[in-house]
Design a protein around this motif. Structure first.
Motif, PDB file in Angstrom:
ATOM      1  N   VAL A 217      42.680  75.235  59.339  1.00  0.00           N
ATOM      2  CA  VAL A 217      42.139  74.507  60.471  1.00  0.00           C
ATOM      3  C   VAL A 217      41.918  73.085  59.859  1.00  0.00           C
ATOM      4  O   VAL A 217      41.988  72.778  58.800  1.00  0.00           O
ATOM      5  CB  VAL A 217      40.834  75.101  61.133  1.00  0.00           C
ATOM      6  N   ASN A 218      41.793  72.214  60.769  1.00  0.00           N
ATOM      7  CA  ASN A 218      41.472  70.914  60.262  1.00  0.00           C
ATOM      8  C   ASN A 218      40.157  70.397  59.946  1.00  0.00           C
ATOM      9  O   ASN A 218      39.135  71.316  60.658  1.00  0.00           O
ATOM     10  CB  ASN A 218      41.922  69.856  61.578  1.00  0.00           C
ATOM     11  N   TRP A 219      39.949  69.709  59.150  1.00  0.00           N
ATOM     12  CA  TRP A 219      38.590  69.015  58.716  1.00  0.00           C
ATOM     13  C   TRP A 219      38.382  68.008  59.868  1.00  0.00           C
ATOM     14  O   TRP A 219      39.015  67.584  60.336  1.00  0.00           O
ATOM     15  CB  TRP A 219      38.537  68.308  57.526  1.00  0.00           C
ATOM     16  N   THR A 220      37.092  68.127  60.372  1.00  0.00           N
ATOM     17  CA  THR A 220      36.524  67.510  61.510  1.00  0.00           C
ATOM     18  C   THR A 220      35.766  65.916  61.313  1.00  0.00           C
ATOM     19  O   THR A 220      35.626  65.300  62.206  1.00  0.00           O
ATOM     20  CB  THR A 220      35.785  68.389  62.709  1.00  0.00           C
ATOM     21  N   SER A 221      35.559  65.887  59.898  1.00  0.00           N
ATOM     22  CA  SER A 221      34.971  64.572  59.823  1.00  0.00           C
ATOM     23  C   SER A 221      35.248  64.512  57.931  1.00  0.00           C
ATOM     24  O   SER A 221      35.437  65.593  57.529  1.00  0.00           O
ATOM     25  CB  SER A 221      33.537  64.280  59.834  1.00  0.00           C
ATOM     26  N   GLY A 222      35.179  63.237  57.572  1.00  0.00           N
ATOM     27  CA  GLY A 222      35.047  62.951  56.140  1.00  0.00           C
ATOM     28  C   GLY A 222      36.749  63.165  55.622  1.00  0.00           C
ATOM     29  O   GLY A 222      36.831  63.021  54.216  1.00  0.00           O
ATOM     30  N   VAL A 223      37.611  63.050  56.328  1.00  0.00           N
ATOM     31  CA  VAL A 223      39.219  62.942  55.864  1.00  0.00           C
ATOM     32  C   VAL A 223      39.764  61.858  56.909  1.00  0.00           C
ATOM     33  O   VAL A 223      39.355  61.444  57.807  1.00  0.00           O
ATOM     34  CB  VAL A 223      39.924  64.312  55.966  1.00  0.00           C
ATOM     35  N   PRO A 224      40.845  61.265  56.395  1.00  0.00           N
ATOM     36  CA  PRO A 224      41.787  60.465  56.884  1.00  0.00           C
ATOM     37  C   PRO A 224      42.184  61.022  58.399  1.00  0.00           C
ATOM     38  O   PRO A 224      42.641  62.129  58.511  1.00  0.00           O
ATOM     39  CB  PRO A 224      42.967  60.184  56.050  1.00  0.00           C
ATOM     40  N   GLU A 225      42.211  60.161  59.322  1.00  0.00           N
ATOM     41  CA  GLU A 225      42.737  60.412  60.788  1.00  0.00           C
ATOM     42  C   GLU A 225      44.068  60.974  60.689  1.00  0.00           C
ATOM     43  O   GLU A 225      44.492  61.936  61.505  1.00  0.00           O
ATOM     44  CB  GLU A 225      42.584  59.191  61.637  1.00  0.00           C
ATOM     45  N   ASN A 226      44.762  60.412  59.741  1.00  0.00           N
ATOM     46  CA  ASN A 226      46.356  60.827  59.778  1.00  0.00           C
ATOM     47  C   ASN A 226      46.852  62.123  58.696  1.00  0.00           C
ATOM     48  O   ASN A 226      47.636  62.411  58.565  1.00  0.00           O
ATOM     49  CB  ASN A 226      47.137  59.576  59.262  1.00  0.00           C
ATOM     50  N   SER A 227      45.485  62.514  58.297  1.00  0.00           N
ATOM     51  CA  SER A 227      45.666  63.658  57.434  1.00  0.00           C
ATOM     52  C   SER A 227      44.553  64.752  57.584  1.00  0.00           C
ATOM     53  O   SER A 227      43.829  65.046  56.672  1.00  0.00           O
ATOM     54  CB  SER A 227      45.894  63.409  55.904  1.00  0.00           C
ATOM     55  N   PRO A 228      44.313  65.325  58.913  1.00  0.00           N
ATOM     56  CA  PRO A 228      43.002  65.910  59.145  1.00  0.00           C
ATOM     57  C   PRO A 228      43.289  67.413  58.456  1.00  0.00           C
ATOM     58  O   PRO A 228      42.075  67.972  58.221  1.00  0.00           O
ATOM     59  CB  PRO A 228      43.020  66.104  60.646  1.00  0.00           C
ATOM     60  N   GLU A 229      44.121  67.750  57.800  1.00  0.00           N
ATOM     61  CA  GLU A 229      44.142  69.058  57.115  1.00  0.00           C
ATOM     62  C   GLU A 229      44.023  69.245  55.904  1.00  0.00           C
ATOM     63  O   GLU A 229      43.366  70.145  55.379  1.00  0.00           O
ATOM     64  CB  GLU A 229      45.744  69.746  57.237  1.00  0.00           C
TER      65      GLU A 229
END
Length: 486
Positions: A343-355
């Motif tokens: 699943v995707n991270w929902t915060s703390g990661v770049p918007e264009n690389s949510p995985e």
């Protein structure tokens, strides 16, 4: 009045005049023999680079970037030359694999290619080479993680052992290991009358046949007993970097370990090159025969898990930016079956690389990440995960350190805090391997390494944790950490 068979012709060399022999063959069969002889000789000659005939110049082992407009079968370069000569549109040709390629491009850009002959007809203008393409723009920088809110917690290293607690350099009775390298521990808590301790990686250890083995260790002071070579982990369920945690929901110990077992992985339906994380479980983890295989996962290394609610389990995994982009997070509703969905991270990661959770970058001394410890729960309910981090200078100089993230108690995909500097760096000789000195008493596979892979509550009822870590890829150290709200 003697005619050649259709498709046959006589080719003259530059040293002979086109005179007719005094005694002409009078039968078709003899002409066939004569012509075959001439063709073979000319074909052999044109294989040499730079051969020039009256009709064409031939460059051996040379192709062009330009595409052809006509292709047809041909048994030698001479026939290809003649075909190009007869076709007014042909400016040059190539011959390869018994085929002729006629070309009429406005440019001619030679490239080396074995087995190809480039043919230039005499008396025709030779096109200029194509202009060089403009230089490619530099690749864009990797995306930077977005800023996080102000920190909720202070994370402080409160102790760090100056000598190893388990090592081949330790004396018997003081955390001695008979194995040359003993590292990357995972703590197994006390259970069913057994004291707690660590399962450790033992590369090529004769005493255990390369299997991982156990040593008792205290959570109070971190002191370990000698390695128990008779208490091992089954090799078909992993031989490196164990990650064991106890799931109170079903009473099982689960282990995610690195192991290369392609037959087992294929049987599990895992065909990705990174199918090297083996998941198994046991209620009696010190009994090698009790471990039950569950699944093989395409996570390259490790699985660091958070039990969430009645059935759900989240696991942080991976190593990046290679072979995976970074650290991922996956979820399952039944850990006993080991079927996960990333699943995707929902915060703390770049918007264009949510995985993927990514390194901070060289400017902040973090160029690589690897999932480290099973997350431990704080009294607030949030979860603390320590990861391994490589700094500039990895791989030749080691430079493996430790950072952390804290994820939300209600949504483990939401990162609420991450370290901006590393909480542990190689400092003592058993971690630096005496900076690579040949006479160092501590042995290991790589200098300047701390691989923090085990965090366990101290049992004191506060947010203090006992850490065990690999040092210099050959020894085991210990430390303590305290977390307080800001």
């Amino acid at each position: 009045n003697v005619q050649l068979p259709p498709g046959m012709h006589v080719t003259r060399s530059p040293s002979t005049s086109p005179t007719i022999p005094a005694a002409m063959p009078s039968t078709l069969g003899s002409w066939t023999r004569v012509v075959v002889c001439v063709v073979v000789c000319v074909a052999a000659a044109t294989k040499a680079a730079g051969v020039t005939t009256e009709a064409c110049q031939v460059a051996a082992d040379t192709d062009t970037h330009e595409f052809y407009y006509h292709r047809f079968p041909e048994h030698d370069a001479t026939g290809c030359c003649d075909a190009c000569e007869r076709d007014p549109d042909c400016l040059f040709a190539t011959f390869a694999d018994n085929a002729c390629y006629l070309k009429n491009a406005s440019t001619l850009t030679p490239v080396h290619k074995d087995g190809v002959a480039l043919i230039y007809p005499s008396g025709r203008p030779r096109p200029p080479p194509a202009p060089s393409p403009p230089p490619s723009p530099p690749p864009p920088p990797p995306p930077s993680p977005p800023p996080l809110p102000p920190p909720r917690y202070s994370v402080t290293l409160t102790s760090h052992s100056p000598t190893p607690v388990l090592s081949s350099a330790n004396a018997a009775g003081q955390g001695h290991s008979p194995c040359d390298v003993t590292f990357n521990p995972s703590y197994i808590q006390a259970h069913a009358g057994h004291k707690g301790g660590v399962l450790v990686r033992l590369d090529n250890c004769a005493a255990t046949g390369g299997a991982m083995a156990f040593a008792q260790c205290s959570l109070d002071d971190g002191v370990c007993g000698d390695l128990q070579t008779n208490v091992t982990f089954p090799k078909d369920q992993g031989t490196q970097d164990p990650r064991i945690f106890f799931d109170a929901r079903d009473g099982y110990f689960y282990n995610f370990a690195y192991g290369e077992n392609p037959v087992q992985a294929h049987r599990d339906g895992c065909t990705n090159p990174q199918c090297t994380v083996v998941l198994a479980r046991s209620k009696t983890p010190l009994d090698a025969g009790s471990w039950q295989h569950i699944n093989t996962l395409p996570w390259h290394r490790n699985g660091c898990c958070i039990p969430h609610g009645k059935n759900t389990t989240y696991c942080i995994f991976g190593e990046g930016p290679s072979p995976l982009p970074g650290l991922g997070i996956a979820v399952t509703s039944d850990l006993s079956k080991g079927v996960f969905t990333q699943v995707n991270w929902t915060s703390g990661v770049p918007e264009n690389s949510p995985e993927w959770f990514l390194p901070l970058g060289a400017s902040q001394n973090e160029i690589k990440l690897e999932a480290g410890t099973h997350p431990v729960q704080l009294t607030s309910g949030d979860w603390l995960h320590f990861y391994a981090a490589a700094t500039p200078g990895w791989v030749p100089n080691g430079n493996y350190t430790a950072g952390y993230i804290i994820v939300d108690k209600d949504d483990p995909t939401r990162i609420v805090q991450r370290s901006t500097s590393h909480i542990m760096i190689p400092t003592f000789e058993y971690e630096t391997l005496c900076n690579g000195a040949s006479d160092c008493k501590y042995h290991g596979e790589r200098k300047n390494v701390i691989f923090l892979c085990s965090a366990t509550p101290s049992g004191k009822g506060d947010d203090t944790f006992r850490l065990f870590f690999g040092a210099g890829d050959g020894n085991v150290g210990t430390a303590t950490v305290a977390i307080k709200p800001v």
